[in-house]
Scaffold this active site. Structure first.
Site, PDB file in Angstrom:
ATOM      1  N   LEU A  25       0.906  10.145   3.329  1.00 38.82           N
ATOM      2  CA  LEU A  25       1.522   9.544   3.787  1.00 38.82           C
ATOM      3  C   LEU A  25       2.611  11.041   4.176  1.00 38.82           C
ATOM      4  O   LEU A  25       3.167  11.056   5.242  1.00 38.82           O
ATOM      5  CB  LEU A  25       2.096   8.231   3.636  1.00 38.82           C
ATOM      6  N   GLY A  26       3.286  11.574   3.589  1.00 34.86           N
ATOM      7  CA  GLY A  26       4.413  12.449   3.346  1.00 34.86           C
ATOM      8  C   GLY A  26       4.641  13.079   2.727  1.00 34.86           C
ATOM      9  O   GLY A  26       3.809  13.102   1.039  1.00 34.86           O
ATOM     10  N   LEU A  27       4.544  14.676   2.399  1.00 31.35           N
ATOM     11  CA  LEU A  27       5.201  15.209   1.525  1.00 31.35           C
ATOM     12  C   LEU A  27       6.865  15.684   0.915  1.00 31.35           C
ATOM     13  O   LEU A  27       7.284  15.974   2.176  1.00 31.35           O
ATOM     14  CB  LEU A  27       4.249  16.541   1.609  1.00 31.35           C
ATOM     15  N   GLY A  28       6.997  16.075   0.187  1.00 32.42           N
ATOM     16  CA  GLY A  28       8.437  16.141  -0.422  1.00 32.42           C
ATOM     17  C   GLY A  28       8.531  17.640  -1.353  1.00 32.42           C
ATOM     18  O   GLY A  28       7.556  18.046  -1.649  1.00 32.42           O
ATOM     19  N   SER A  29       9.143  17.627  -1.285  1.00 29.64           N
ATOM     20  CA  SER A  29      10.036  18.627  -2.664  1.00 29.64           C
ATOM     21  C   SER A  29       9.903  18.706  -3.771  1.00 29.64           C
ATOM     22  O   SER A  29       9.057  19.248  -4.418  1.00 29.64           O
ATOM     23  CB  SER A  29      11.598  19.157  -2.452  1.00 29.64           C
ATOM     24  N   THR A  30       9.520  17.321  -4.556  1.00 33.58           N
ATOM     25  CA  THR A  30       9.318  16.863  -5.573  1.00 33.58           C
ATOM     26  C   THR A  30       8.034  16.017  -5.621  1.00 33.58           C
ATOM     27  O   THR A  30       7.508  15.734  -6.739  1.00 33.58           O
ATOM     28  CB  THR A  30      10.465  15.686  -6.402  1.00 33.58           C
ATOM     29  N   ASP A 156      22.282   9.117   0.331  1.00 35.45           N
ATOM     30  CA  ASP A 156      21.319   9.880   1.333  1.00 35.45           C
ATOM     31  C   ASP A 156      21.140   8.437   2.226  1.00 35.45           C
ATOM     32  O   ASP A 156      19.770   8.763   2.426  1.00 35.45           O
ATOM     33  CB  ASP A 156      20.328   9.988   0.445  1.00 35.45           C
TER      34      ASP A 156
END
Length: 1142
Positions: A25-30, A156
Site C-alpha cells: 500500500l505504501g513505501l517509506g524510509s523505514t 507529526d
C-alpha cells in the site's frame, strides 16, 4: 515472498502468523505497508513492515523521548510506538492489532482504513464545504484531545497521517514520532513537516508538545476550508517558509471565502506564542464547531478522559495503586524498585510513570468491559444456534474444536477484541470457519489488485485504514502455542515457521502481541544461525512478560488469584497457629496465677488464725488480771458490798433518760401561746397523766420522735433529715420491743403547766393573753427540779431575730414563727405573773430593717447579726386564717413538703397552732374555723410581706435602684437573688398575710404609681409569684446591662476584647463567638471557673460614639454577679492599657 538481506527466507508462503500478506500500500524510509488478510476470519488489516537494520544504525527519527536522558526512560522509539498504539483505544485513533517479528523484520498489524488518506481527498476534491470540513476537523480535535489527556503528543499531524475508514471517519495514524509529555520537560526534537510545524519547533527552541499539535490542527483546518496551506512558497525556498512560520505571517482568507467564525478560530490557533494559543477543549466549545452539531461526536466528547489524567491518574482508582499495573511498570522499567515508582506516581507534576499508569488503567477497564459484553453475546448466540438449519455448514462440532490450534475471530465492532483459539494447519486450510464476531467481508475478493492509495508518502510509511477495530481477549489457558503454519512436524529445520514474539526458548510462553529485540547487535554476532533460521523469537523477556500480562489479562489474573488464595490460606494457617499458641500461653499464665492466689489465701488464713489465737490469749490474760485487781480492791473492806456493774449501767441509762426528758419538757412547759406552732396542747377537759418514774420503751420512742421533730423544725436539717430512718435505727437497737399502739398525732402537755389554765385562742387572735396565776407555784416534775422557759438552751445554729431586745437574747426557732404584734416577753410573765395585753401591744418593737432581703440558712451568729435586717427569712413563717379562704390544705413548712402528701384534713372545733408534718406520713393540718375568728378578733399583721401587694413591688424597685447605684454594697444579697427562681406551679398559700410595712430612713412613703405598676406586672404572669412559704422565694432577676466607655474606635475595641476573652478560656470562659458585622461577642462562663461563680451566658455589644466607643455587657442567663465580676476584670485590663475613659 520477502527475502531479507542474508538471503534467508523469513516468511513461509508469504504469511506472518495467521495473516497472509498481499499488495503493498505504501513505501517509506523505514519500511513498507502491505495489505493483509486473516486466513481464518477474512479480516483485513494493514501490516507495517520495519527493517531491524534501522534500529542498529540508530537512524530512526523521533526516537528521543522527553526525559530520555534519565535511566528510567524507554530505550527505543519503536517500543514507545508499540506501547502507546496498543494502549490507545479511541474511535478516531488507528488501532494496533498485533506485532510479529522475524530475524530481519518487525511486523505491525494495524487497523485497515479503506478510504485512504485525507490528503488524497483534498487533492481530488479541493476545498471542502464548511460543514464537511468542520466534521473532519472536529474528529481530529477529539482524537488529539484524547491523546493529550493521557499525556501523549503526536508531533507529526498532517493530512498524510489522517486516514479515513469506510464511513469517512478520521483515524489518526503513524505514531512513530509520538512522545510522552512527561516530567514537565519541553520537547527538544525538531520533527514534523515544515509546513505543519509550529514556530517553536522550527525555531529550534524547547517547545510544549500540546501546543504544537494544536498549531498543526490549525494548518489542517486552513487547508480543509481553502484547499491551500497558510505557509507555503511557490519556489520551494524552505528558508523563506521557515521565516514565515516563525513570524506567523499568513494571508487570512476573506469573508467571501470562509466565514467569520472560521477566521476567528484560525486566528486563535495560529498564534505564535504557545501560551496564548487556544487549547483543544476550548476549540470544541468554539462557535464554529457548535454551528454544526453531531450526535456521534457529542458522545465521543463526553467520553473523553479528564484533561489532567496524566497528572493525577490515581484519582480514577480511589487513590490506591493497582498492584497489577504497578508490576507492569516494574517490568517496563526493567526491574525498577516498586517504591520508587510509587513515589513518582504520588509526586506532583507530570512524569512517564503517571502517563503509562493512566494508559494501563484505562486499557484494563476497557478490556474487562468488552469481555463482559462478548460473554453476553456468546450466551445469546449459543441459545439461537439451536434453531440453525443443519444445511448450513458451520464447523461448530466439539471434535473440530478439539483439533483447533489457533483460530482468530476478529469482531466487526471496533471495540470488540480478537479471539484466539487452537487449531491445526490442516483444519485451518481446509475448513471454512466463521465465528459470531467475524467480519462481514469474508466474501471479499482478496486477489483483487485494486489500490486504495495512489499517493506514495516518502517521509513515512502510511498504513491503509482498517474497516473495524478489535481488541484482544485471552487465549485458552491450558494449551501451548505451536507453529501456526507447518508443512511437516517431523522436519522442523525446513519449516521456517514464524513463532510469536512472546515465546521464550522453553516454548512454554505464549502471547497475542509482540516485543522487539532488546539487543539486536547481539543477534548479529550470534553464530547459531540454524536456530535463527528455524524460528524467530523474543529476546527481551521482560518486555514480553509485560505484553503478556497486559494483553492476556484474564489468564494471568487467574494465576494471580490462585497465588493470592494460596498465600491467604498460608497466612490464615499461621494466624491460627499463633492464636492457638497465645491461647495456650494465656491459659498457662491463668493457671499459675490461680495457684498463686490459692497459696496466698491459704497462707493469709493461717496467719489470721494465729493472730486470732494470740488476741484471744491476750484478752484472757487481761481479764484474769482485771479480776485479780478487783479482788485486791475488795480485800480492804470485806464488810462493804461489792459494786454492781449492772446497777451502774442502769443508773447511766436513767441519767440519759432524765436528760432527754428535761429537753422534751422544756418544749412543753411554756405557757400557752401562739408564738410556737410546734407546741400542741389539748383541750381544757383533757386530763394528763403524771410522768412515771420509769418510762416504758414506747414512751422513750415518743420522746425521741418529738426531739427529732423539733430538730427538723429548727430548719437545720430540713427535709433532708429522714426521721423515719432514724426511728428505724433506734428500733433496731431493741428488736424485741414492738410498739403496741400508734403514737398520738396531738402532743400531751406535761403537768408542769398545771398551775395555769389553758386557753383556746381564736383563730385570728393575737398570740398574747393574760395568764391566770392561781397558785403562783409550779408543780414539781419527776426529777424534783423546777422548770422555766428561761432555762432553755437553744443551739447557736438558729438565726437571731432582731425583733427582740438584747435583754432577753432570745435565740430560738420560735422567733422564726413570731410576728411583731405577737411578741411577748415570756420571762417577765414568769417572773411578774401578769402582763397587760394592751400595754404589750403598745410596746411592740418596730422592725429595724426590711424583711424583704434574702439570707442564707447556714451562717454564723456574727454574720446573722450583720445581715439579719435585710434577710428574707423573716417572711411568712406561718399563715393565719382568712375569712375568704376556708378549706385550704395544711401548711407545709418545708418547700419540698408542699408537693407531697394528701390534701385531706380533719375538722375540729378547737384552734391548734400550726405544726410540722407528723412523722407518720400525714402531711396535712387540721382545718380551722375561719368564721368565728373573723368575728372575734382582727387580723394579725404578719412579718412577711404579701407577694401580691404594691409595697412588695416597691421593695423590688428600690432594690434594683440600689443595685444600679451601689453595685458593691449588697454584693452577697444580689448573688443570692440571682440564684432564686419562681416555681410557677406551686400551690397557692393557705392564708393571705398582711403586708409587712418597711420603714426606712425615718419614714419613707410608698408611691402611688407603684400600685399601677403592680397591676400591669400581674397581667404578664400566669400564676402568682408570692406564694407564702417558710423558705425564701425564688425569683428570676431581670436582664441588666453594664457599660464601659473607651477612648478608641469601636472596631479596635472589638478586636482587643475578642483576643482578651479568647485568652481567658483557660480560666473558665467558653464558647466565645464573635460577630464582626454587628460588633457583638457572646460567650459562657462555665461553672468550673476560678471564681467559683455560677454558669452564666453573657453578651458584649460595642457601639461607636464618634472617635470613642461604648461597650455594653448584658446577662443573657445565669448570675448577674458573674457578669459584674467579668466587667470588673475587663475594666481593670482596659484601665491598665490606658484606653478607658474616666
Amino acid at each position: 515472498m520477502a527475502i531479507n538481506g542474508n538471503s534467508i527466507p523469513a516468511i513461509k508462503d508469504n504469511t506472518i502468523g495467521p495473516w497472509k500478506l498481499g499488495e503493498t500500500l505504501g513505501l517509506g524510509s523505514t519500511g513498507k505497508v502491505q495489505l493483509a488478510r486473516n486466513g481464518s476470519t477474512g479480516q483485513e488489516a494493514a501490516v507495517k513492515v520495519i527493517s531491524k537494520a534501522v534500529f542498529n544504525t540508530g537512524n530512526v527519527s523521533g526516537t528521543s523521548i522527553v526525559g530520555s536522558t534519565t535511566p528510567d526512560a524507554l530505550p527505543y522509539g519503536i517500543e514507545r510506538e508499540i506501547i502507546i498504539m496498543k494502549l490507545l483505544n479511541h474511535p478516531n485513533v488507528l488501532r494496533l492489532y498485533d506485532v510479529w517479528e522475524t530475524n530481519t523484520d518487525l511486523y505491525l498489524v494495524l487497523e485497515y482504513a479503506e478510504k485512504g488518506e485525507l490528503f488524497n481527498l483534498l487533492v481530488e476534491r479541493g476545498p471542502l464545504p464548511e460543514h464537511e470540513a468542520i466534521r473532519f476537523f472536529r474528529q481530529i480535535i477529539i482524537g488529539v484531545s484524547y491523546c493529550h489527556a493521557l499525556g501523549i503528543v503526536h508531533r507529526d499531524l498532517k493530512p498524510e497521517n489522517l486516514l479515513l475508514d469506510h464511513k469517512y471517519n478520521i483515524k489518526i495514524a503513524d505514531f512513530g514520532m509520538a512522545a510522552l509529555e512527561t516530567e514537565g520537560k519541553l520537547l527538544e526534537t525538531s520533527c514534523g513537516s515544515p509546513h505543519y510545524a509550529a514556530p517553536e519547533i522550527v525555531s529550534g527552541i524547547p517547545y510544549q508538545g500540546f501546543a504544537s499539535d494544536v498549531w498543526s490542527c490549525g494548518v489542517i483546518l486552513f487547508a480543509l476550508l481553502t484547499g491551500r496551506l497558510p505557509f507555503d512558497e511557490e519556489d520551494g525556498n524552505i528558508r523563506t517558509l521557515l521565516l514565515k512560520v516563525q513570524k506567523g505571517e499568513f494571508e487570512m482568507p476573506s469573508d467571501d471565502e470562509i466565514s467569520r467564525e472560521a477566521q476567528d478560530l484560525i486566528r486563535k490557533i495560529l498564534t505564535v506564542d504557545p501560551e496564548r494559543r487556544i487549547k483543544t477543549r476550548d476549540i470544541l466549545k468554539h462557535p464554529l464547531l457548535q454551528k454544526y452539531p453531531s450526535i456521534r461526536d457529542s458522545k465521543s466528547i463526553r467520553g473523553l478522559p479528564r484533561e489532567d489524567t496524566y497528572l493525577t491518574p490515581l484519582s480514577e482508582s480511589n487513590s490506591s495503586i493497582d498492584a497489577t499495573i504497578l508490576q507492569n511498570l516494574v517490568i517496563l522499567w526493567h526491574g525498577r524498585d516498586p517504591e520508587g515508582i510509587k513515589e513518582k506516581l504520588r509526586e506532583p507534576g507530570a512524569n512517564a510513570e503517571k502517563t503509562l499508569y493512566a494508559l494501563l488503567y484505562r486499557f484494563k477497564c476497557d478490556t474487562q468491559k468488552e469481555l463482559i459484553k462478548q460473554q453476553q453475546v456468546k450466551k445469546r448466540q449459543s441459545i439461537s444456534s439451536v434453531s440453525v438449519s443443519p444445511s448450513k455448514k458451520v464447523s461448530t462440532t466439539p471434535q473440530r474444536r478439539r483439533n483447533r490450534e489457533s483460530l482468530i475471530s476478529v469482531t466487526s465492532s471496533r471495540k470488540k477484541p480478537i479471539s484466539f483459539n487452537k487449531f491445526t494447519a490442516s483444519s485451518a486450510s481446509s475448513s471454512n470457519l466463521t465465528t459470531p464476531g467475524s467480519s462481514k467481508r469474508l466474501s471479499k475478493n482478496f486477489s483483487s489488485k485494486k489500490k486504495l492509495s495512489t499517493i506514495v508518502n516518502q517521509s513515512s510509511p502510511t498504513p491503509a485504514s482498517r474497516n473495524k477495530r478489535a481488541s484482544v481477549i485471552n487465549v485458552e489457558k491450558n494449551q501451548k502455542r505451536a507453529s501456526i503454519f507447518s508443512t511437516t512436524k517431523k522436519n522442523k529445520r525446513s519449516s521456517r515457521s514464524i513463532k510469536r514474539m512472546s515465546l521464550i526458548p522453553s516454548m512454554k510462553r505464549e502471547s497475542v502481541t509482540t516485543k522487539l529485540m532488546s539487543t539486536y547487535a547481539k543477534l548479529a554476532e550470534d553464530d547459531d544461525w540454524e536456530y535463527i533460521e528455524k524460528e524467530t523469537k523474543r529476546t527481551s523477556s521482560n518486555f514480553a512478560t509485560l505484553i503478556d500480562e497486559i494483553f492476556e489479562y484474564e489468564k494471568y489474573e487467574q494465576i494471580r488469584k490462585e497465588k493470592e488464595e494460596l498465600e491467604r490460606k498460608v497466612r490464615e494457617a499461621k494466624a491460627r497457629e499463633e492464636l492457638e499458641r497465645r491461647r495456650r500461653k494465656q491459659e498457662e499464665k491463668e493457671r499459675a496465677r490461680k495457684l498463686l492466689e490459692k497459696e496466698d489465701l491459704k497462707r493469709k488464713q493461717e496467719e489470721l488464725k494465729k493472730q486470732i489465737e494470740i488476741d484471744i490469749s491476750d484478752l484472757e490474760q487481761e481479764l484474769s488480771k482485771h479480776k485479780e485487781e478487783k479482788l485486791d480492791g475488795n480485800i480492804r473492806s470485806i464488810s462493804a458490798p461489792m459494786e454492781n456493774e449492772e446497777k451502774n449501767i442502769n443508773h447511766l441509762e436513767v441519767d440519759i433518760d432524765n436528760i432527754l426528758r428535761r429537753r422534751n419538757f422544756s418544749l412543753q412547759t411554756r405557757p400557752v401561746s401562739r408564738l410556737d406552732p410546734g407546741i400542741m396542747f389539748s383541750s381544757p377537759t383533757e386530763e394528763v397523766s403524771p410522768v412515771e418514774p420509769k418510762r416504758t420503751e414506747n414512751e422513750r420512742l415518743t420522746t425521741e420522735k418529738k426531739i427529732l421533730e423539733t430538730i427538723r423544725r429548727s430548719k437545720f436539717l430540713g427535709s433532708s433529715f429522714n426521721i423515719d430512718k432514724e426511728l428505724k435505727l433506734s428500733k433496731m437497737e431493741y428488736p424485741s420491743i414492738i410498739a403496741p399502739q400508734r403514737l398520738s398525732e396531738e402532743r400531751v402537755v406535761s403537768d408542769s403547766n398545771d398551775g395555769y389554765e389553758s386557753l383556746i385562742l381564736p383563730k385570728d387572735g393575737n398570740g398574747v393573753s393574760q395568764l391566770k396565776d392561781s397558785t403562783a407555784t409550779t408543780a414539781p416534775v419527776s426529777d424534783g427540779r423546777l422548770r422555766k422557759i428561761s432555762e432553755i438552751r437553744v443551739p447557736q445554729f438558729t438565726r437571731k431575730s432582731r425583733h427582740f431586745s438584747e435583754s432577753n437574747k432570745r435565740l430560738s426557732v420560735l422567733s422564726m414563727y413570731s410576728t411583731k404584734e405577737s411578741f411577748t416577753n415570756l420571762v417577765d410573765i414568769l417572773k411578774n405573773g401578769n402582763l397587760d395585753v394592751n400595754n404589750q401591744q403598745s410596746q411592740r418593737i418596730p422592725t429595724p430593717r426590711s424583711a424583704d432581703d434574702s439570707e442564707f440558712l447556714f451562717e454564723t451568729v456574727n454574720e446573722e447579726a450583720e445581715y439579719t435586717g435585710n434577710s428574707s427569712n423573716d417572711e411568712r413563717l406561718y399563715d393565719v386564717g382568712d375569712s375568704t379562704i376556708k378549706d385550704k390544705s395544711a401548711l407545709k413548712l418545708n418547700f419540698a413538703d408542699r408537693f407531697n402528701g394528701s390534701n385531706e384534713a380533719k375538722q375540729t372545733d378547737n384552734l391548734h397552732l400550726p405544726i410540722l408534718p407528723p412523722l407518720n406520713g400525714d402531711n396535712e393540718l387540721r382545718k380551722q374555723n375561719s368564721q368565728e375568728g373573723d368575728q372575734a378578733h382582727p387580723k394579725i399583721k404578719s412579718m412577711i410581706p404579701e407577694s401580691g401587694s404594691s409595697s412588695h413591688t416597691e421593695k423590688e424597685e428600690e432594690n434594683e435602684e440600689k443595685e444600679e447605684k451601689k453595685p458593691e454594697q449588697h454584693k452577697q444579697e444580689e448573688d443570692q437573688e440571682k440564684r432564686e427562681k419562681v416555681v410557677d406551679d406551686m400551690e397557692p398559700p393557705l392564708n393571705k398575710s398582711v403586708q409587712k410595712i418597711r420603714e426606712k430612713n425615718a419614714g419613707s412613703q410608698a408611691k402611688d404609681h407603684s400600685k399601677d405598676h403592680l397591676k400591669e406586672h400581674k397581667q404578664d404572669k400566669n400564676t402568682a409569684i408570692g406564694n407564702g412559704s417558710f423558705f425564701r422565694k425564688f425569683s428570676k432577676s431581670s436582664d441588666k446591662t453594664m457599660e464601659l466607655y473607651a477612648k478608641i474606635s469601636a472596631k479596635q475595641l472589638f478586636n482587643g476584647l475578642e483576643k482578651l476573652l479568647r485568652g481567658w478560656t483557660q480560666y473558665g470562659l467558653k464558647n466565645i463567638k464573635s460577630h464582626p458585622n454587628n460588633l457583638t461577642l457572646t460567650g459562657k462562663l462555665s461553672s468550673d471557673n476560678i471564681f467559683s461563680l455560677r454558669s452564666t451566658l453573657f453578651e458584649v455589644n460595642i457601639y461607636p460614639r464618634g472617635k470613642m466607643s461604648v461597650v455594653q455587657f448584658k446577662k443573657v442567663s445565669g448570675s448577674f454577679k458573674a457578669v459584674k465580676k467579668l466587667v470588673n476584670e475587663v475594666e481593670n485590663v482596659l484601665n491598665k492599657e490606658g484606653v478607658l475613659q474616666k
